[in-house]
Design an enzyme around this catalytic site. Structure first.
Site, PDB file in Angstrom:
ATOM      1  N   TYR A  62     -11.021  18.765 -44.204  1.00  0.00           N
ATOM      2  CA  TYR A  62     -11.763  17.848 -44.809  1.00  0.00           C
ATOM      3  C   TYR A  62     -13.124  17.227 -45.129  1.00  0.00           C
ATOM      4  O   TYR A  62     -13.867  17.733 -46.026  1.00  0.00           O
ATOM      5  CB  TYR A  62     -11.364  16.855 -44.950  1.00  0.00           C
TER       6      TYR A  62
ATOM      7  N   LYS B   8     -15.576  19.020 -47.552  1.00  0.00           N
ATOM      8  CA  LYS B   8     -16.754  17.850 -48.678  1.00  0.00           C
ATOM      9  C   LYS B   8     -18.174  18.916 -48.673  1.00  0.00           C
ATOM     10  O   LYS B   8     -18.808  18.693 -49.780  1.00  0.00           O
ATOM     11  CB  LYS B   8     -16.357  17.380 -47.675  1.00  0.00           C
TER      12      LYS B   8
END
Length: 298
Positions: A163, A167
């Site tokens: 993640y 991001k």
């Protein structure tokens, strides 16, 4: 100054619940026509999909909206979503890349399939949706695009290597697209939200989750897609608090290229790291200019 979106058309991905839902409702409440995109399916017993449920809310409040169930990772389905939007409303002014998933585990326990899946949805999903509207926004001479980044990417978070990588990659995508879109009035920014959503349930105490309502983030999103939006900004938002994050560079120290340069880097690392005169480079070329400039001075 009142921020309004009358006459504007917005696509919000992952808008069936949580942050995306709040973004879609708020855009519609301020005059935008909104495509509510969400991959969620209808309950087994029938009924609305999450996207359709949000559209019903918007229409009931007097707004205009359309539901779309395309996966952001499906190039053809995203292209069809944009084509359908243009056929219905003539343009796309705003794209909010909000769709995302979690597959949290420590890196040692994480499979590469879970790493790739999260990167595909967050990074490639945003790239696919942005690519689908880019030429249209260029021809219009107007576009507002937001990438949803995260403190997990900006600063790291245990158990979120997939993640966090995705991001932070969105920040890099934003940095370049803001430069490439400038001449056509396409402004690209990042929003780093802290909010209680379906993805964060069980991760925080109830009292904290109450403060972190998704609707407390949305005002930041509205500014980032407004007529007077900045470009190349990373806006952090949570619990009604707003901060700005920067990717900066220190002035650095020229040490040359000698047999003992590695040792001198170690000795001078505090000076290399000094933040007294750090700055935000206007593009990646600045690093090279700084390095060559110091070498020529040396």
């Amino acid at each position: 100054m009142s921020i309004r979106f009358d006459g504007k058309v917005a696509i919000v991905t992952g808008a069936g619940n949580g942050l995306g839902r709040q973004h879609a409702l708020a855009l519609a409440a301020r005059g935008a026509k909104v495509v509510v995109n969400d991959f969620g399916r209808a309950p087994a017993e029938g009924g609305d999909t999450p996207a359709e449920a949000v559209v019903r809310e918007i229409v009931a409040a007097g707004g205009e909206a359309r539901a779309n169930n395309a996966s952001v990772t499906d190039v053809d389905a995203v292209a069809a979503m944009v084509a359908d939007t243009v056929a219905a409303w003539g343009r796309v002014d705003i794209l909010v890349n909000n769709a995302g998933i979690l597959r949290d585990k420590s890196f040692a326990k994480m499979t590469l399939d879970d790493f790739r899946l999260v990167v595909d949805v967050h990074l490639m999903g945003a790239a696919i949706c942005t690519k689908a509207v880019w030429d249209l926004m260029k021809s219009q001479g107007y576009g507002r695009i937001v990438m949803t980044t995260s403190s997990s990417g900006l600063y790291g978070n245990f158990g979120q290597s997939n993640y966090g990588a995705a991001k932070m990659a969105l920040v890099g995508l934003m940095q370049t697209l803001s430069l490439e879109g400038a001449k056509d009035n396409i402004r690209v920014n990042c929003l780093a939200p802290t909010a209680a959503t379906a993805m964060t349930e069980g991760l925080m105490p109830a009292a904290i989750l109450e403060k972190l309502k998704p609707e407390a983030v949305t005002p930041g999103l509205l500014y980032l897609v407004s007529e007077d939006a900045p470009s190349r900004a990373i806006l952090c938002a949570g619990a009604g608090t707003f901060e700005r994050a920067y990717v900066t560079m220190t002035q650095g120290v020229h040490l040359g290229l000698d047999a003992d340069t590695p040792e001198r880097i170690a000795e001078q690392f505090d000076a290399i790291s000094a933040r007294d005169d750090e700055y935000v480079p206007e593009s990646g070329a600045v690093q090279g200019r700084n390095e060559v400039g110091k070498a020529l001075q040396g």
